[in-house]
Design an enzyme around this catalytic site. Sequence first.
Site, short mmCIF file in Angstrom:
data_model
loop_
_atom_site.label_atom_id
_atom_site.label_comp_id
_atom_site.label_asym_id
_atom_site.label_seq_id
_atom_site.Cartn_x
_atom_site.Cartn_y
_atom_site.Cartn_z
N ARG A 119 18.61 45.38 56.94
CA ARG A 119 19.80 45.80 57.68
C ARG A 119 21.07 45.71 56.85
O ARG A 119 22.05 46.43 57.10
CB ARG A 119 19.95 44.98 58.96
CG ARG A 119 20.26 43.50 58.72
CD ARG A 119 20.15 42.67 59.99
NE ARG A 119 20.56 41.28 59.79
CZ ARG A 119 19.80 40.34 59.21
NH1 ARG A 119 18.61 40.65 58.74
NH2 ARG A 119 20.25 39.10 59.09
N HIS A 137 23.55 38.87 51.45
CA HIS A 137 23.94 39.82 52.50
C HIS A 137 24.87 40.92 52.00
O HIS A 137 24.82 42.04 52.50
CB HIS A 137 24.65 39.09 53.65
CG HIS A 137 23.69 38.32 54.53
ND1 HIS A 137 24.04 37.82 55.76
CD2 HIS A 137 22.39 37.97 54.33
CE1 HIS A 137 23.00 37.20 56.30
NE2 HIS A 137 21.98 37.27 55.44
N THR A 146 44.39 31.79 42.46
CA THR A 146 43.71 31.59 43.74
C THR A 146 42.40 32.35 43.84
O THR A 146 41.59 32.08 44.75
CB THR A 146 44.59 32.10 44.90
OG1 THR A 146 44.89 33.49 44.63
CG2 THR A 146 45.89 31.32 45.01
N ASP A 157 43.34 36.21 34.65
CA ASP A 157 44.74 36.13 34.21
C ASP A 157 44.94 34.71 33.68
O ASP A 157 43.98 33.93 33.51
CB ASP A 157 45.72 36.51 35.33
CG ASP A 157 45.85 35.44 36.41
OD1 ASP A 157 45.07 34.46 36.40
OD2 ASP A 157 46.75 35.57 37.28
N HIS A 158 46.20 34.34 33.42
CA HIS A 158 46.50 33.01 32.89
C HIS A 158 46.13 31.90 33.88
O HIS A 158 45.70 30.82 33.48
CB HIS A 158 47.99 32.91 32.52
CG HIS A 158 48.90 33.33 33.65
ND1 HIS A 158 49.01 34.64 34.05
CD2 HIS A 158 49.70 32.61 34.48
CE1 HIS A 158 49.86 34.72 35.07
NE2 HIS A 158 50.28 33.50 35.36
N CYS A 173 41.65 34.18 38.91
CA CYS A 173 43.11 34.07 38.80
C CYS A 173 43.47 32.72 39.42
O CYS A 173 42.58 31.89 39.61
CB CYS A 173 43.83 35.27 39.42
SG CYS A 173 43.67 35.44 41.21
C1 RB5 Z 1 49.83 33.94 38.92
O1 RB5 Z 1 50.87 33.04 38.96
C2 RB5 Z 1 49.12 33.97 40.27
O2 RB5 Z 1 49.90 34.66 41.19
C3 RB5 Z 1 47.74 34.61 40.13
O3 RB5 Z 1 47.00 33.88 39.23
C4 RB5 Z 1 46.90 34.69 41.39
O4 RB5 Z 1 46.81 33.47 42.02
C5 RB5 Z 1 47.21 35.81 42.29
O5 RB5 Z 1 46.54 36.03 43.32
#
Ligand code: RB5
Length: 143
Positions: A132, A98, A67, A8-9, A65
């Site tokens: 395993r 793993h 995070t 995403d952005h 993204c």
């Molecule tokens: C976008 O603002 C943000 O929520 C997205 O990039 C991500 O971090 C979501 O998990």
Amino acid sequence: MKIYLGSDHGGFELKEVIEDYLKKEGYNVEDLGTHSEDSVDYPDFGIKVGEVVAKEEDSIGIVFCGTGIGISIAANKVKGVRCALCSDVFSAEMAKKHNKANVIALGGRVTGKDLGKRIVKAFLDEKFEGGRHTRRIDKIMNY
Ligand code: RB5
């Protein structure tokens, strides 16, 4: 092996850095978007990359993204995907050894560019250990 990228952005900038890096290293890479910093929805790209990787043998995905959390959750909804959120090198190694991850997720607002490259390299350089771990993965994939 083909590598599919998606973000995403919030992950766009790191995706571009990793795409450059992988191309310089000689990997076969396809960028499934997004292609700018305009706001988009991460599930669209996590699912898009996941669907391609689940269908195409000998392919892996790297998704980004802000995070890495949202897009990893989205990718993991696709049957056949094992997406691991990695913010350190050790986790990236273990995700392959793993967990036989076929997609990894990174956070563009969490992970710096150089660390991002090292995480990706660690994941690509490792091999699945089998044994395993196969039984454990089968339990997840058969759920
Ligand atoms: C976008 O603002 C943000 O929520 C997205 O990039 C991500 O971090 C979501 O998990």
